[in-house]
Scaffold this active site. Structure first.
Site, PDB file in Angstrom:
ATOM      1  N   CYS A 232      -4.937   6.060  -3.888  1.00  0.00           N
ATOM      2  CA  CYS A 232      -4.253   4.760  -3.914  1.00  0.00           C
ATOM      3  C   CYS A 232      -2.845   4.996  -4.427  1.00  0.00           C
ATOM      4  O   CYS A 232      -2.661   5.401  -5.584  1.00  0.00           O
ATOM      5  CB  CYS A 232      -5.007   3.774  -4.806  1.00  0.00           C
ATOM      6  SG  CYS A 232      -4.168   2.184  -5.016  1.00  0.00           S
TER       7      CYS A 232
ATOM      8  N   CYS B 297       0.869  -1.174   0.000  1.00  0.00           N
ATOM      9  CA  CYS B 297       0.000   0.000   0.000  1.00  0.00           C
ATOM     10  C   CYS B 297       0.904   1.222   0.000  1.00  0.00           C
ATOM     11  O   CYS B 297       1.602   1.490   0.989  1.00  0.00           O
ATOM     12  CB  CYS B 297      -0.919   0.000   1.214  1.00  0.00           C
ATOM     13  SG  CYS B 297      -1.984   1.457   1.289  1.00  0.00           S
TER      14      CYS B 297
END
Length: 275
Positions: free
Chosen positions: A217, A86
């Site tokens: 993201c 991530c």
């Protein structure tokens, strides 16, 4: 139930619950992660990061990194499923380690992930992450409602399908995951919808597998920049600006085939929970 500490933070409004667990005493179940991420009955977040030392967990990725990285990012999506990496989350983790674990921001910081070791460098409020080498795997398709869109399959630790569109509203509300080829993406895929804002400047929306539409993201922004640079025939080292609903990230695909992502990270709260 046992009480334990947590910290809340976000990177360009992609938000996470961090669970400090240096000594590896607090394994999280998928059900616990889902409760923590619940925005009505829990703390709320797009995912959970358990902050653990590589020598305090038997996760294969952490074991492989021993001797090279002290810290491991045990990351899970909001539904409790495991995720390789991530990009926004690792910046939040880096900020946490600098402010809570005596990590010196003047030194590069290697962090182990399920997609290998990522190295962070700090420059004031901005954090740069060496995201590693991207893998451009060619053309694929995604489905939104009754429309099928051509997309570029890019792996930046997580799998992505990048679709260029005329208007970001074309993606619709993104309550449901866009359709994709299950044979190409057996573990699911993050889908990015992208419009061009100018030279080397794009904007995007994203549906993340296991989390739904998010405000940002990091690995997706990297995939978008790589797909845009490939389509543009841009020289390596060309900086791309990627606008997301939650903020802006700067991405560079370097001459030596590394993707560098730069952006902020903020800690917003900390406390104790028994969820």
């Amino acid at each position: 139930m046992t009480e334990y500490s947590f910290v809340k933070g976000h990177g360009t409004e992609n938000d996470f619950v961090l669970v400090p667990d240096a000594n590896g005493r607090h394994e999280l179940t998928a059900e616990q992660v889902a409760r923590l991420c619940d925005r009505r009955a829990g703390i709320g977040g797009d995912g959970v990061i358990r902050v653990v030392r590589t020598d305090a967990t038997e996760d294969p990725a952490a074991v492989a990194a021993r001797g090279e990285a002290v810290w491991f990012m045990d990351y899970r999506n909001s539904d409790g499923s495991l995720s390789e990496m991530c990009g926004n989350g690792i910046r939040v983790l880096g900020h946490f380690l600098v402010t809570h674990a005596d990590v010196d921001p003047r030194d590069p910081l290697p962090i182990a992930t399920r997609d290998g070791i990522k190295t962070l460098t700090f420059d004031g409020a901005q954090i740069t992450v060496d995201m590693g080498r991207p893998d451009v795997r060619g053309e694929t398709t995604v489905t939104v409602g009754d429309r099928q869109l051509t997309a570029t399959h890019v792996s930046t630790g997580n799998p992505h399908a990048v679709a260029f569109v005329d208007d970001l509203a074309d993606a619709g509300p993104l309550h449901d995951a866009p359709g994709h080829d299950a044979a190409t993406f057996p573990d699911g895929v993050n889908v990015e919808f992208v419009v061009r804002r100018g030279e080397h400047h794009v904007a995007m929306r994203v549906h993340e597998r296991g989390s739904g539409e998010t405000r940002s993201c990091g690995t997706g922004a990297c995939a978008v920049a790589v797909a845009a640079a490939t389509a543009d025939g841009a020289e390596r080292g060309t900086p791309y600006t990627v606008d997301l609903p939650g903020g802006t990230l700067q991405i560079v695909w370097t001459d030596d085939d590394r993707v560098l992502m730069t952006g902020p990270a903020v800690l917003t709260a900390e406390g104790v929970t028994n969820l």
